[in-house]
Enzyme design. Sequence first.
Site, PDB file in Angstrom:
ATOM      1  N   ASP A  29       0.826  -1.218   0.000  1.00  0.00           N
ATOM      2  CA  ASP A  29       0.000   0.000   0.000  1.00  0.00           C
ATOM      3  C   ASP A  29       0.861   1.269   0.000  1.00  0.00           C
ATOM      4  O   ASP A  29       1.975   1.267   0.522  1.00  0.00           O
ATOM      5  CB  ASP A  29      -0.903  -0.023   1.242  1.00  0.00           C
ATOM      6  N   ASN A  77     -11.063  -2.528  -5.078  1.00  0.00           N
ATOM      7  CA  ASN A  77     -10.282  -1.576  -5.888  1.00  0.00           C
ATOM      8  C   ASN A  77     -10.931  -1.260  -7.243  1.00  0.00           C
ATOM      9  O   ASN A  77     -10.555  -0.283  -7.903  1.00  0.00           O
ATOM     10  CB  ASN A  77      -8.846  -2.075  -6.094  1.00  0.00           C
TER      11      ASN A  77
HETATM   12  C1  IPE Z   1      -5.440  -2.544   0.127  1.00  0.00           C
HETATM   13  O1  IPE Z   1      -5.136  -1.210  -0.023  1.00  0.00           O
HETATM   14  C2  IPE Z   1      -5.407  -3.248  -1.189  1.00  0.00           C
HETATM   15  C3  IPE Z   1      -4.097  -3.382  -1.801  1.00  0.00           C
HETATM   16  C4  IPE Z   1      -2.969  -2.945  -1.333  1.00  0.00           C
HETATM   17  C5  IPE Z   1      -4.077  -4.082  -3.048  1.00  0.00           C
HETATM   18  P1  IPE Z   1      -6.261  -0.091  -0.242  1.00  0.00           P
HETATM   19  O2  IPE Z   1      -5.530   1.168  -0.483  1.00  0.00           O
HETATM   20  O3  IPE Z   1      -7.207  -0.525  -1.290  1.00  0.00           O
HETATM   21  O4  IPE Z   1      -7.007  -0.090   1.161  1.00  0.00           O
HETATM   22  P2  IPE Z   1      -7.771   1.085   1.896  1.00  0.00           P
HETATM   23  O5  IPE Z   1      -8.727   1.703   0.917  1.00  0.00           O
HETATM   24  O6  IPE Z   1      -6.739   2.064   2.352  1.00  0.00           O
HETATM   25  O7  IPE Z   1      -8.443   0.425   3.069  1.00  0.00           O
HETATM   26  C1  IPE Z   2      -1.737   0.190  -3.304  1.00  0.00           C
HETATM   27  O1  IPE Z   2      -1.459   1.547  -3.328  1.00  0.00           O
HETATM   28  C2  IPE Z   2      -1.980  -0.384  -4.679  1.00  0.00           C
HETATM   29  C3  IPE Z   2      -3.361  -0.805  -4.935  1.00  0.00           C
HETATM   30  C4  IPE Z   2      -4.331  -0.773  -4.071  1.00  0.00           C
HETATM   31  C5  IPE Z   2      -3.663  -1.320  -6.259  1.00  0.00           C
HETATM   32  P1  IPE Z   2      -2.615   2.622  -3.324  1.00  0.00           P
HETATM   33  O2  IPE Z   2      -3.014   2.892  -4.736  1.00  0.00           O
HETATM   34  O3  IPE Z   2      -3.721   2.200  -2.435  1.00  0.00           O
HETATM   35  O4  IPE Z   2      -1.879   3.879  -2.739  1.00  0.00           O
HETATM   36  P2  IPE Z   2      -2.466   4.924  -1.681  1.00  0.00           P
HETATM   37  O5  IPE Z   2      -2.906   4.140  -0.497  1.00  0.00           O
HETATM   38  O6  IPE Z   2      -3.598   5.625  -2.360  1.00  0.00           O
HETATM   39  O7  IPE Z   2      -1.310   5.819  -1.381  1.00  0.00           O
HETATM   40 MG    MG Z   3      -4.088   2.470  -0.465  1.00  0.00          MG
END
Ligand code: IPE
Ligand code: IPE
Ligand code: MG
Length: 249
Positions: A29, A77
């Site tokens: 993340d 997502n």
């Molecule tokens: C969890 O991260 C999913 C992945 C890293 C693939 P998210 O960014 O989707 O989670 P939230 O929205 O912060 O809970």
């Molecule tokens: C994790 O990084 C990757 C996916 C969930 C696909 P994020 O895209 O959630 O990055 P932040 O949390 O918005 O910084």
């Molecule tokens: Mg994230």
Amino acid sequence: MALFKSKPKDSGIDLSELNLPVHIGIIMDGNGRWAKKRGLPRSAGHTAGAQVFRKITRYCSNIGIKYLTVYAFSTENWTRPSDEVSALLRLFKSYLQEALDDFRDDSIVVKFIGDRSAFPKELIELMDDNEAISKDRDGMVLNIAMNYGGRDEIVRAVKEISQLATSDDISIEEINDQLISDHLYTRGQPDPDLIIRPSGEHRTSNFLLWQSAYAEYVIMDILWPDFKESDLDRAIVEYSKRSRRFGGV
Ligand code: IPE
Ligand code: IPE
Ligand code: MG
């Protein structure tokens, strides 16, 4: 005592005296925030994150981790803006083409957990090919969670088990923890010992809900594209200090 194939590259931490987790989960993340900090589009963060994924996967294999599960794309997502989802699908495609060769030298077994039927056909084929080409290897098992959600996984297990009960293949009394575990994507694998969440968020975000009942969580205040081998070492050191009681004393 765990045996190490190689010493950590840059942390100066000697892991060889520590009790290594057998199964590590990583919620990859913070890609979007990493890009934003640099004035770049979020997709640039995902590209940088994919490189870190390769590096950390190889490192886990080198230090003797047996199972690594990485969260790449959740069932939630899909709710992101369509241009971000499209960029991610393009990245998965180009990455999975390279991955066919990528982990060969490390003998890594590649598996995908999650509902792949939602992805475009060419991506599903690449996932199938990656699994087929690596299935007889004898190294670390790498589970890549794509369109994965812990709740969705449990719902699927409940449906499968209900079918078995309805058709009298099992009795209600036979439904237990083990049977449910056997109907999850991770069937046959040990539960995760350590789950690492970079980016500082203190939540599971639907990752390995059933399997993480007694996992040790290490939350790290670092964005995934900045994550280094030494950060993994630090997480393992933290894990090794925890007293795991599993409900006992
Ligand atoms: C969890 O991260 C999913 C992945 C890293 C693939 P998210 O960014 O989707 O989670 P939230 O929205 O912060 O809970
Ligand atoms: C994790 O990084 C990757 C996916 C969930 C696909 P994020 O895209 O959630 O990055 P932040 O949390 O918005 O910084
Ligand atoms: Mg994230």
